[in-house]
Design a protein around this motif. Structure first.
Motif, PDB file in Angstrom:
ATOM      1  N   ALA A   1       0.826  -1.215   0.000  1.00 16.14           N
ATOM      2  CA  ALA A   1       0.000   0.000   0.000  1.00 16.14           C
ATOM      3  C   ALA A   1       0.858   1.262   0.000  1.00 16.14           C
ATOM      4  N   ALA A   2       2.045   1.186  -0.570  1.00 14.18           N
ATOM      5  CA  ALA A   2       3.003   2.298  -0.519  1.00 14.18           C
ATOM      6  C   ALA A   2       2.438   3.600  -1.070  1.00 14.18           C
ATOM      7  N   GLY A   3       1.474   3.500  -1.979  1.00 15.22           N
ATOM      8  CA  GLY A   3       0.877   4.698  -2.558  1.00 15.22           C
ATOM      9  C   GLY A   3       0.123   5.544  -1.552  1.00 15.22           C
ATOM     10  N   MET A   4      -0.134   5.009  -0.364  1.00 15.00           N
ATOM     11  CA  MET A   4      -0.833   5.773   0.669  1.00 15.00           C
ATOM     12  C   MET A   4       0.090   6.771   1.371  1.00 15.00           C
ATOM     13  N   GLN A   5       1.393   6.628   1.190  1.00 12.59           N
ATOM     14  CA  GLN A   5       2.330   7.522   1.874  1.00 12.59           C
ATOM     15  C   GLN A   5       2.437   8.850   1.141  1.00 12.59           C
ATOM     16  N   ILE A   6       2.447   9.943   1.904  1.00 13.38           N
ATOM     17  CA  ILE A   6       2.612  11.251   1.286  1.00 13.38           C
ATOM     18  C   ILE A   6       4.042  11.394   0.767  1.00 13.38           C
ATOM     19  N   GLY A   7       4.251  12.314  -0.175  1.00 12.65           N
ATOM     20  CA  GLY A   7       5.578  12.558  -0.705  1.00 12.65           C
ATOM     21  C   GLY A   7       6.422  13.395   0.232  1.00 12.65           C
ATOM     22  N   ALA A   8       7.724  13.393  -0.030  1.00 15.90           N
ATOM     23  CA  ALA A   8       8.646  14.165   0.799  1.00 15.90           C
ATOM     24  C   ALA A   8       8.360  15.654   0.722  1.00 15.90           C
ATOM     25  N   ASP A   9       7.920  16.127  -0.444  1.00 15.62           N
ATOM     26  CA  ASP A   9       7.593  17.545  -0.578  1.00 15.62           C
ATOM     27  C   ASP A   9       6.371  17.913   0.248  1.00 15.62           C
ATOM     28  N   GLN A  10       5.402  17.000   0.328  1.00 17.87           N
ATOM     29  CA  GLN A  10       4.221  17.270   1.140  1.00 17.87           C
ATOM     30  C   GLN A  10       4.559  17.236   2.625  1.00 17.87           C
ATOM     31  N   GLY A  11       5.456  16.340   3.014  1.00 13.15           N
ATOM     32  CA  GLY A  11       5.910  16.326   4.404  1.00 13.15           C
ATOM     33  C   GLY A  11       6.581  17.633   4.773  1.00 13.15           C
ATOM     34  N   GLN A  12       7.402  18.152   3.865  1.00 13.87           N
ATOM     35  CA  GLN A  12       8.052  19.446   4.083  1.00 13.87           C
ATOM     36  C   GLN A  12       7.009  20.548   4.243  1.00 13.87           C
ATOM     37  N   PHE A  13       5.970  20.494   3.419  1.00 10.79           N
ATOM     38  CA  PHE A  13       4.890  21.478   3.470  1.00 10.79           C
ATOM     39  C   PHE A  13       4.161  21.427   4.812  1.00 10.79           C
ATOM     40  N   LEU A  14       3.844  20.229   5.287  1.00 19.12           N
ATOM     41  CA  LEU A  14       3.172  20.098   6.579  1.00 19.12           C
ATOM     42  C   LEU A  14       4.026  20.671   7.703  1.00 19.12           C
ATOM     43  N   GLY A  15       5.324  20.380   7.663  1.00 20.52           N
ATOM     44  CA  GLY A  15       6.214  20.913   8.685  1.00 20.52           C
ATOM     45  C   GLY A  15       6.248  22.427   8.678  1.00 20.52           C
ATOM     46  N   LEU A  16       6.227  23.017   7.494  1.00 19.90           N
ATOM     47  CA  LEU A  16       6.220  24.476   7.394  1.00 19.90           C
ATOM     48  C   LEU A  16       4.926  25.052   7.959  1.00 19.90           C
ATOM     49  N   LEU A  17       3.804  24.406   7.675  1.00 20.92           N
ATOM     50  CA  LEU A  17       2.532  24.862   8.233  1.00 20.92           C
ATOM     51  C   LEU A  17       2.564  24.856   9.763  1.00 20.92           C
ATOM     52  N   ILE A  18       3.117  23.787  10.332  1.00 22.29           N
ATOM     53  CA  ILE A  18       3.225  23.694  11.798  1.00 22.29           C
ATOM     54  C   ILE A  18       4.008  24.882  12.348  1.00 22.29           C
ATOM     55  N   LYS A  19       5.108  25.209  11.704  1.00 22.55           N
ATOM     56  CA  LYS A  19       5.950  26.300  12.197  1.00 22.55           C
ATOM     57  C   LYS A  19       5.294  27.660  11.973  1.00 22.55           C
ATOM     58  N   LEU A  20       4.617  27.832  10.856  1.00 19.59           N
ATOM     59  CA  LEU A  20       3.917  29.084  10.617  1.00 19.59           C
ATOM     60  C   LEU A  20       2.818  29.325  11.646  1.00 19.59           C
ATOM     61  N   LEU A  21       2.152  28.253  12.038  1.00 18.57           N
ATOM     62  CA  LEU A  21       1.086  28.344  13.036  1.00 18.57           C
ATOM     63  C   LEU A  21       1.620  28.529  14.454  1.00 18.57           C
ATOM     64  N   GLY A  22       2.888  28.175  14.664  1.00 17.69           N
ATOM     65  CA  GLY A  22       3.389  28.095  16.027  1.00 17.69           C
ATOM     66  C   GLY A  22       2.669  27.004  16.796  1.00 17.69           C
ATOM     67  N   ALA A  23       2.321  25.932  16.091  1.00 16.39           N
ATOM     68  CA  ALA A  23       1.498  24.863  16.680  1.00 16.39           C
ATOM     69  C   ALA A  23       2.243  24.122  17.789  1.00 16.39           C
ATOM     70  N   ARG A  24       1.484  23.760  18.813  1.00 18.93           N
ATOM     71  CA  ARG A  24       2.012  22.936  19.905  1.00 18.93           C
ATOM     72  C   ARG A  24       1.222  21.631  20.041  1.00 18.93           C
ATOM     73  N   ARG A  25      -0.036  21.656  19.664  1.00 21.72           N
ATOM     74  CA  ARG A  25      -0.866  20.447  19.755  1.00 21.72           C
ATOM     75  C   ARG A  25      -1.478  20.172  18.384  1.00 21.72           C
ATOM     76  N   ALA A  26      -1.279  18.964  17.902  1.00 20.18           N
ATOM     77  CA  ALA A  26      -1.727  18.599  16.556  1.00 20.18           C
ATOM     78  C   ALA A  26      -2.434  17.248  16.591  1.00 20.18           C
ATOM     79  N   ILE A  27      -3.219  17.014  15.557  1.00 18.25           N
ATOM     80  CA  ILE A  27      -3.971  15.774  15.385  1.00 18.25           C
ATOM     81  C   ILE A  27      -3.653  15.215  14.005  1.00 18.25           C
ATOM     82  N   GLU A  28      -3.487  13.912  13.922  1.00 21.71           N
ATOM     83  CA  GLU A  28      -3.403  13.255  12.618  1.00 21.71           C
ATOM     84  C   GLU A  28      -4.412  12.118  12.586  1.00 21.71           C
ATOM     85  N   VAL A  29      -5.258  12.114  11.556  1.00 23.83           N
ATOM     86  CA  VAL A  29      -6.227  11.035  11.365  1.00 23.83           C
ATOM     87  C   VAL A  29      -5.772  10.233  10.157  1.00 23.83           C
TER      88      VAL A  29
END
Length: 219
Positions: A39-67
């Motif tokens: 099911a490898a196609g279910m994994q996000i790409g490295a560029d999308q992972g980078q994007f998520l990390g940037l969103l976290i930092k832009l938000l100053g997030a401390r508590r997050a949820i992943e479903v």
């Protein structure tokens, strides 16, 4: 000037990833470990992972949820971006899938930031709401069974603070959402895309990164 979109062929896609993702060794190792998974196609790409990390930092997030954790690459990307006292509530039903990623979470030094809850995500989210955690989270990433996306979206809206952000994956569904639905998953995504576009509780944008990502900011 005419509006222009750049189509990504394999060469340009590789260039984009090479100039976007800044993976550390455990991230690259986890992607390699998942590559041969059925099911490898279910994994996000490295560029999308980078994007998520940037969103976290832009938000100053401390508590997050992943479903929807799968083998844990997106959880790793989010946890790396969270501050030392940050926490990610990671919801999945599969011990088999999530077991792949746990050693890489440990190797990256972020395992303590990730609270993995195995079981139906709706039950986990409802329990957090019942425990008084509404409005206590900064960010949510939804990437699980498409038929339940709407329910996940509603729970995450409750749990997010004002100004918190939901990122929803697979909203383009390989292009299927632009055509008459032939299956329940496509129909569910179409309905949610329509709903969020009209939802005055959020500010939103649909992006073409990966298989499509919608960002919804709670007003």
């Amino acid at each position: 000037m005419a509006h222009r979109n750049t189509a990504l062929d394999d060469e340009l896609r590789a260039y984009l990833v090479a100039h976007s993702a800044r993976e550390i060794a455990p991230q690259a190792g986890l992607r390699d470990a998942t590559r041969s998974h059925p099911a490898a196609g279910m994994q996000i790409g490295a560029d999308q992972g980078q994007f998520l990390g940037l969103l976290i930092k832009l938000l100053g997030a401390r508590r997050a949820i992943e479903v929807g954790v799968f083998t844990g690459y997106s959880a790793l990307a989010v946890a790396l971006a969270l501050p030392e006292d940050g926490r990610l509530l990671a919801c999945d039903i599969s011990d088999e899938y999530t077991r792949v990623g746990r050693p890489f979470w440990e190797a990256a030094g972020v395992a303590a930031k990730i609270e993995l809850k195995l079981g139906p995500a709706l039950a986990t989210l409802d329990a957090r709401i019942a425990a008084g955690e509404a409005g206590q989270y900064d960010f949510a990433f939804i990437d699980a069974d498409k038929s339940s996306y709407d329910a996940y979206y509603e729970r995450c809206l409750v749990l997010l603070r004002q100004g918190g952000l939901i990122a929803i994956d697979n909203v383009l569904w390989g292009g299927s959402v632009a055509r008459p639905a032939k299956d329940a998953d496509t129909a569910a995504l179409q309905a949610l895309n329509d709903k969020i576009h009209a939802d005055q509780r959020v500010d939103m944008a649909m992006l073409s990164i990966g298989d499509g990502v919608t960002l919804a900011r709670k007003r």
